[in-house]
Enzyme design. Structure first.
Site, PDB file in Angstrom:
ATOM      1  N   THR A 127     -20.250 -73.322  39.527  1.00  0.00           N
ATOM      2  CA  THR A 127     -19.214 -74.315  39.246  1.00  0.00           C
ATOM      3  C   THR A 127     -19.184 -75.396  40.320  1.00  0.00           C
ATOM      4  O   THR A 127     -19.001 -76.582  40.027  1.00  0.00           O
ATOM      5  CB  THR A 127     -17.843 -73.635  39.141  1.00  0.00           C
ATOM      6  N   HIS A 131     -21.809 -77.802  39.491  1.00  0.00           N
ATOM      7  CA  HIS A 131     -21.385 -78.701  38.407  1.00  0.00           C
ATOM      8  C   HIS A 131     -20.481 -79.804  38.953  1.00  0.00           C
ATOM      9  O   HIS A 131     -20.580 -80.964  38.534  1.00  0.00           O
ATOM     10  CB  HIS A 131     -20.652 -77.910  37.320  1.00  0.00           C
TER      11      HIS A 131
END
Length: 343
Positions: free
Chosen positions: A41, A44
């Protein structure tokens, strides 16, 4: 009081700056962060996929370990000097999910380190209820693996994996590999499907059966290896359409499919197979407190070979280059940032 903190500025950029850190308020603890792993994450966020949620002036990070340095008013059961990890979920306590006892999937959940300030900084104030105390003899770099390992423990619990069952893990990245380890510890026979040669070699090196879907029909091979039965439990951890195609094709009659990966686009799912073979599709998101306890136990028992799983450790001042390296290399298992040396 000041602290060095890595701040996401957008456009694939972190700056390491000196920031003011307030004293912990009532119900908070202040942590001297030791290590923080780079999560998928986080990557990202770095790539700009979550700018609308995160913004351009946030310190992120949540796969951490550290030492308590101060306590806010009203905090009990914790002490300065405790070695700890943070379970980075802050729930509202009042929504239907919370009232039903599912605080980890609160309707108004704040994921600390994404929706609020995170652990890529030297001093970090967090709610006391998120703290799990570690044994003092557990290496703090290894302890920073507890958060992703807790994800895996939650996934395996959701899949109700039983001793002797045949399990297929689709995707041999960090979470997939940890799911495989947790499922094996639960007594399952685990096979990993992965296309990356380096990850295949890593999985095989620690004793897993592996299949490369570029070279073999994994669904057919899984059925052949189990006497025509298929996988009792399938974990979809690849986040890809081919992975979703494989999960239904490889599953046994009344098999359980656990959806672990977050898909960027809605995948196409062969719903006919759910009718034809009475399959179960199970969602798995984050973790509960008991999943953290389970992860700590797995580490204490040496279920995870931490030294081989941690690919590299870099200093906080090198965080920019660490993220850049991850975008270039598909082979890293877990890259970690050393935030500071702690007692």
């Amino acid at each position: 009081m000041t602290s060095q903190a890595a701040i996401y500025r957008g456009d694939r950029t972190f700056t390491v700056e000196t920031v003011e850190v307030p004293a912990p308020t009532a119900g908070q603890v202040q942590v001297d962060v030791a290590y923080c792993g780079i999560c998928g994450t986080d990557l990202h966020i770095y790539l700009g996929h979550m700018d609308g949620r995160v913004g351009f002036e946030r310190t992120i990070g949540h796969e951490m370990s550290g030492v308590i340095s101060a306590l806010g008013d009203g905090v009990t059961g914790l002490s300065v000097g405790d070695h700890i990890v943070v379970r980075p979920l802050d729930h509202c306590g009042d929504c239907p999910a919370c009232r039903a006892g599912h605080e980890h999937i609160c309707h108004n959940l704040t994921f600390i380190g994404i929706d609020s300030t995170g652990a890529f900084q030297q001093k970090w104030n967090v709610p006391a209820h998120t703290i799990h105390v570690l044994p003092k003899d557990l290496d703090l770099s290894h302890a920073a693996l507890i958060e992703p390992l807790a994800v895996a423990c939650h996934d395996v619990d959701r899949g109700q994996v039983k001793p002797g069952e045949d399990v297929l893990v689709i995707g041999g990245g960090p979470i997939g590999m940890l799911v495989a380890m947790a499922a094996r510890d639960a007594g399952a026979n685990v096979t990993i499907s992965e296309i990356n040669p380096s990850r295949l070699a890593h999985a095989e090196g620690i004793g897993f059966a592996v299949m490369n879907p570029k070279e073999v029909d994994v669904a057919r091979a899984m059925h052949d290896a189990t006497g025509g039965k298929g996988a009792d439990v399938v974990f979809e951890v690849s986040g890809t359409q081919p992975g979703v195609d494989l999960m239904t094709a490889a599953a046994a009659t009344r098999g359980r499919i656990v959806m672990v990966a977050i898909h960027a686009q809605k995948p196409q799912i062969d719903m006919f197979q759910f009718f034809w073979r009475e399959l179960d599709l199970i969602g798995a998101r984050v973790y509960r407190p008991e999943d953290y306890d389970r992860a700590m136990d797995l580490l204490a028992r040496g279920v995870v070979d931490c030294d081989s799983f941690i690919t590299d450790i870099q200093g906080l001042s090198d965080i920019q280059s660490a993220f850049e390296a991850l975008t270039r290399s598909p082979n890293a298992m877990k890259s970690m940032i050393r935030i500071q040396e702690t007692a």
